[in-house]
Motif scaffolding. Structure first.
Motif, PDB file in Angstrom:
ATOM      1  N   SER A 171       0.817  -1.217   0.000  1.00 41.17           N
ATOM      2  CA  SER A 171       0.000   0.000   0.000  1.00 41.17           C
ATOM      3  C   SER A 171       0.847   1.261   0.000  1.00 41.17           C
ATOM      4  O   SER A 171       0.300   2.366   0.095  1.00 41.17           O
ATOM      5  N   GLY A 172       2.164   1.120  -0.095  1.00 43.12           N
ATOM      6  CA  GLY A 172       3.044   2.285  -0.082  1.00 43.12           C
ATOM      7  C   GLY A 172       3.796   2.473   1.213  1.00 43.12           C
ATOM      8  O   GLY A 172       4.400   3.528   1.437  1.00 43.12           O
ATOM      9  N   THR A 173       3.790   1.471   2.090  1.00 44.66           N
ATOM     10  CA  THR A 173       4.460   1.611   3.385  1.00 44.66           C
ATOM     11  C   THR A 173       5.958   1.859   3.233  1.00 44.66           C
ATOM     12  O   THR A 173       6.540   2.632   4.007  1.00 44.66           O
ATOM     13  N   THR A 174       6.593   1.227   2.241  1.00 46.86           N
ATOM     14  CA  THR A 174       8.036   1.434   2.069  1.00 46.86           C
ATOM     15  C   THR A 174       8.332   2.871   1.660  1.00 46.86           C
ATOM     16  O   THR A 174       9.231   3.521   2.215  1.00 46.86           O
ATOM     17  N   LEU A 175       7.593   3.391   0.691  1.00 45.63           N
ATOM     18  CA  LEU A 175       7.792   4.771   0.254  1.00 45.63           C
ATOM     19  C   LEU A 175       7.607   5.743   1.416  1.00 45.63           C
ATOM     20  O   LEU A 175       8.438   6.635   1.646  1.00 45.63           O
ATOM     21  N   ILE A 176       6.523   5.571   2.171  1.00 44.08           N
ATOM     22  CA  ILE A 176       6.222   6.507   3.259  1.00 44.08           C
ATOM     23  C   ILE A 176       7.275   6.407   4.356  1.00 44.08           C
ATOM     24  O   ILE A 176       7.736   7.433   4.884  1.00 44.08           O
ATOM     25  N   GLU A 177       7.690   5.191   4.704  1.00 43.43           N
ATOM     26  CA  GLU A 177       8.726   5.076   5.734  1.00 43.43           C
ATOM     27  C   GLU A 177      10.013   5.747   5.281  1.00 43.43           C
ATOM     28  O   GLU A 177      10.688   6.422   6.066  1.00 43.43           O
ATOM     29  N   ARG A 178      10.369   5.574   4.013  1.00 47.38           N
ATOM     30  CA  ARG A 178      11.625   6.151   3.542  1.00 47.38           C
ATOM     31  C   ARG A 178      11.553   7.679   3.456  1.00 47.38           C
ATOM     32  O   ARG A 178      12.565   8.362   3.616  1.00 47.38           O
ATOM     33  N   MET A 179      10.380   8.225   3.224  1.00 47.18           N
ATOM     34  CA  MET A 179      10.223   9.678   3.326  1.00 47.18           C
ATOM     35  C   MET A 179      10.504  10.148   4.746  1.00 47.18           C
ATOM     36  O   MET A 179      11.228  11.127   4.968  1.00 47.18           O
ATOM     37  N   ILE A 180       9.921   9.438   5.711  1.00 48.48           N
ATOM     38  CA  ILE A 180      10.081   9.843   7.108  1.00 48.48           C
ATOM     39  C   ILE A 180      11.515   9.618   7.579  1.00 48.48           C
ATOM     40  O   ILE A 180      12.144  10.501   8.182  1.00 48.48           O
ATOM     41  N   SER A 181      12.050   8.422   7.300  1.00 47.27           N
ATOM     42  CA  SER A 181      13.366   8.076   7.854  1.00 47.27           C
ATOM     43  C   SER A 181      14.510   8.755   7.122  1.00 47.27           C
ATOM     44  O   SER A 181      15.666   8.668   7.563  1.00 47.27           O
ATOM     45  N   ALA A 182      14.224   9.462   6.005  1.00 46.45           N
ATOM     46  CA  ALA A 182      15.259  10.286   5.383  1.00 46.45           C
ATOM     47  C   ALA A 182      15.596  11.494   6.261  1.00 46.45           C
ATOM     48  O   ALA A 182      16.649  12.109   6.100  1.00 46.45           O
ATOM     49  N   HIS A 183      14.719  11.829   7.186  1.00 47.73           N
ATOM     50  CA  HIS A 183      14.947  12.957   8.102  1.00 47.73           C
ATOM     51  C   HIS A 183      16.123  12.635   9.020  1.00 47.73           C
ATOM     52  O   HIS A 183      16.226  11.513   9.543  1.00 47.73           O
ATOM     53  N   PRO A 184      17.024  13.576   9.252  1.00 48.36           N
ATOM     54  CA  PRO A 184      18.208  13.281  10.074  1.00 48.36           C
ATOM     55  C   PRO A 184      17.906  12.928  11.528  1.00 48.36           C
ATOM     56  O   PRO A 184      18.758  12.332  12.205  1.00 48.36           O
ATOM     57  N   SER A 185      16.713  13.249  12.012  1.00 47.13           N
ATOM     58  CA  SER A 185      16.356  12.918  13.394  1.00 47.13           C
ATOM     59  C   SER A 185      15.579  11.616  13.514  1.00 47.13           C
ATOM     60  O   SER A 185      15.094  11.270  14.590  1.00 47.13           O
ATOM     61  N   VAL A 186      15.457  10.893  12.385  1.00 44.12           N
ATOM     62  CA  VAL A 186      14.661   9.663  12.360  1.00 44.12           C
ATOM     63  C   VAL A 186      15.545   8.497  11.928  1.00 44.12           C
ATOM     64  O   VAL A 186      16.346   8.619  11.005  1.00 44.12           O
ATOM     65  N   ALA A 187      15.383   7.363  12.588  1.00 45.42           N
ATOM     66  CA  ALA A 187      16.042   6.120  12.168  1.00 45.42           C
ATOM     67  C   ALA A 187      14.988   5.176  11.620  1.00 45.42           C
ATOM     68  O   ALA A 187      13.895   5.053  12.189  1.00 45.42           O
TER      69      ALA A 187
END
Length: 554
Positions: free
Chosen positions: A335-351
């Motif tokens: 459903s797009g979970t990989t795309l959405i997670e990678r958007m979020i985890s690209a943030h320097p404060s997110v792992a």
């Protein structure tokens, strides 16, 4: 090769048959091996060693039910034999009974601690389940059992992979490929590792080397087919995959893998009619390996909705902690979970944590347990989950967990982490379900192998998500549509970052540059810039929707 017992030794006829077996082994003639052993066990029906050998011969021939019967007879005649338990594990795994196989492998490892193969298979199954801590422990035992062998060294590298010690793992795998250039599994594992890293051209070299060494396999062919978008120049690869299927000498699970690979290739080549034939064949096998019972799943959704209500959260507020580290990205698979997670985890404060199995492993029993049991377990659940997240991102403000099936456990997680955030990924139901039908996952999900079951499961999922929206505060649950994320990625990324309580960062606009490894079926797609070619993809397959038509808007 096992030796006959004392009584059997006295039989000249049996001795002659065993000589036939030995000659057949030298010639690699499994048909003759099995035929001679069938006669041998009739002469010595109490000899467990002979039944063990017969079971292993049947396995080599792909006669899995016969193998299981012979191995069970061997186990009854000489209980406590690790090699026989290991053989039973191999047979059960080929039938799709991974739980039974895991139990047999664990029994074999307990009976024969030096049997590295048993520990290896325990690690492989646990890796497929997402139990990376358990897999790492099993691989370490395999290495300890055979530290100087290629298998032992490979298990050491696999252990590093599941522990996310990827730089060291890559080094070990390359060293091992140089040391054992003719080992097919080494090249396969290295190919999969490189594909997860996004190094697809390098991965292809090792997949091809693995196939050259061991042509009777499936995983390397699938690796080649799924590591890029295939074009006309790749038709020879498709022909090779189809030829392997037509050879008819593979167990069901390997045939299933090849059918999925052929379907993916034909889909890339824009031949949906031929592709759906392959996908149907793959799912015929998957459905047999993993049956799905609709009533059981509907009852589970009923129990979840009845248990986790607003009143439950109010009455059990002391269960929760104020920690807001977790960000769970959930929804239906594909459903797009990989795309959405990678958007979020690209943030320097997110792992980025990827698909963590924690709640699948721990929540299932607790959602049906009494309140006293849940209260007793809550401190340990909170502590262990946060410890897992801290390993992934020691200094991160947020850590993502993109296990899609956490949509089942959202109520329990909210009770324990009321400040956790839930990002619910939505996509056109037909695109979602068709993508699941056409994808081989690490675990066999029975509901994904039948159009009617998929439609049923999807409706139950919608029912449960409607419930969560009614009982969970709006600032804890965000719906994100795949179609909007691909049409307006910056707007979506900004919404996600704001929802996570973080300042904006431009890195979130380029999820394809996110350095995190990708272990899911989306490993190639995740490395591409945001694209829209998968929107309304279902229209290509409209003549073959079947029961999925029930999900069309009324």
């Amino acid at each position: 090769m096992a030796r006959p017992g004392p009584k059997a030794t006295a039989s000249p006829a049996l001795a002659q048959l065993l000589q036939v077996v030995q000659r057949a082994i030298q010639a690699g003639d499994h048909v003759r091996i099995a035929a001679a052993l069938e006669q041998a066990v009739r002469l010595a029906p109490g000899n467990g060693a002979l039944f063990h050998d017969l079971g292993m011969a049947y396995l080599a021939l792909g006669r899995v039910p016969d193998a299981l019967a012979a191995l069970r007879r061997a186990d009854g005649l000489r209980p406590g034999n690790g090699a026989t338990s290991y053989g039973m594990g191999l047979a059960l795994e080929q039938t799709g009974d991974d739980a039974g196989a895991l139990a047999s492998y664990r029994r074999a490892a307990s009976l024969a601690p030096k049997l590295a193969e048993a520990h290896t298979h325990v690690g492989n199954i646990l890796t497929a389940r997402g139990d990376y801590a358990g897999a790492a422990a099993a691989y370490q035992k395999a290495y300890a059992a055979a530290p100087a062998t290629t298998q032992g060294l490979l298990c050491r590298a696999k252990g590093l992979v599941v522990q996310e010690r990827r730089e060291e793992a890559g080094q070990r795998l390359r060293e091992l490929a140089a040391r054992a250039p003719d080992d097919a599994e080494v090249h396969l594992v290295l190919g999969l590792f490189l594909a997860e890293e996004g190094r697809f051209d390098e991965a292809a070299v090792h997949f091809e080397r693995s196939i050259a060494i061991a042509p009777r396999q499936a995983t390397s062919y699938a690796g080649l087919a799924t590591s890029k978008k295939l074009g006309e120049e790749d038709r020879p690869l498709l022909a090779r995959i189809v030829a392997r299927i037509d050879a008819g000498d593979l167990p069901d699970r390997h045939r299933m893998t090849l059918h999925f690979a052929a379907g993916k290739a034909l889909d890339d080549l824009k031949d949906p009619g031929a592709a759906i034939v392959q996908f149907d064949a793959a799912n015929t096998v998957r459905k047999r390996l993993a049956p799905f019972v609709r009533a059981d799943f509907a009852a589970r959704v009923d129990r979840l909705a009845a248990r986790f209500t607003r009143a439950f959260f109010d009455e059990n507020a002391p269960l929760g902690t104020d920690d807001e580290t977790p960000v769970l990205v959930l929804g239906m698979p594909r459903s797009g979970t990989t795309l959405i997670e990678r958007m979020i985890s690209a943030h320097p404060s997110v792992a980025g944590g990827g698909e963590l199995p924690y709640w699948n492993e721990h929540a299932r029993s607790l959602v049906d347990a009494g309140d006293d049991a849940l209260r007793a377990a809550a401190p340990g659940l909170r502590r262990d989950y946060l410890a897992l997240l801290r390993v992934i991102g020691p200094g991160a403000l947020r850590v993502t967990d993109k296990m899609p099936f956490n949509f089942l456990w959202l109520g329990l997680v909210h009770a324990l982490f009321p400040r956790a955030r839930f990002v619910h990924c939505r996509r056109n139901p037909l695109d979602t379900c068709l993508s699941m039908y056409q994808t081989q996952f690490a675990a066999n999900w029975g509901f994904a192998s039948d159009r009617g079951d998929l439609a049923f499961y999807y409706r139950q999922y919608l029912r449960l998500m409607d419930h969560w929206r009614a009982v969970v505060p709006a600032d804890r649950l965000l719906d994100v549509d795949y179609e909007e994320a691909t049409a307006a990625p910056e707007d979506t990324a900004r919404r996600l970052v704001e929802f996570c309580g973080l300042p904006w960062d431009e890195a979130c606009l380029r999820p394809d540059r996110n350095a995190d490894s990708v272990k899911t079926a989306s490993r190639w797609q995740a490395r591409q810039p945001v694209y829209r070619t998968s929107v309304e993809r279902w229209r290509r397959y409209e003549p073959w929707l079947g029961e999925l038509r029930e999900l069309l808007p009324g």
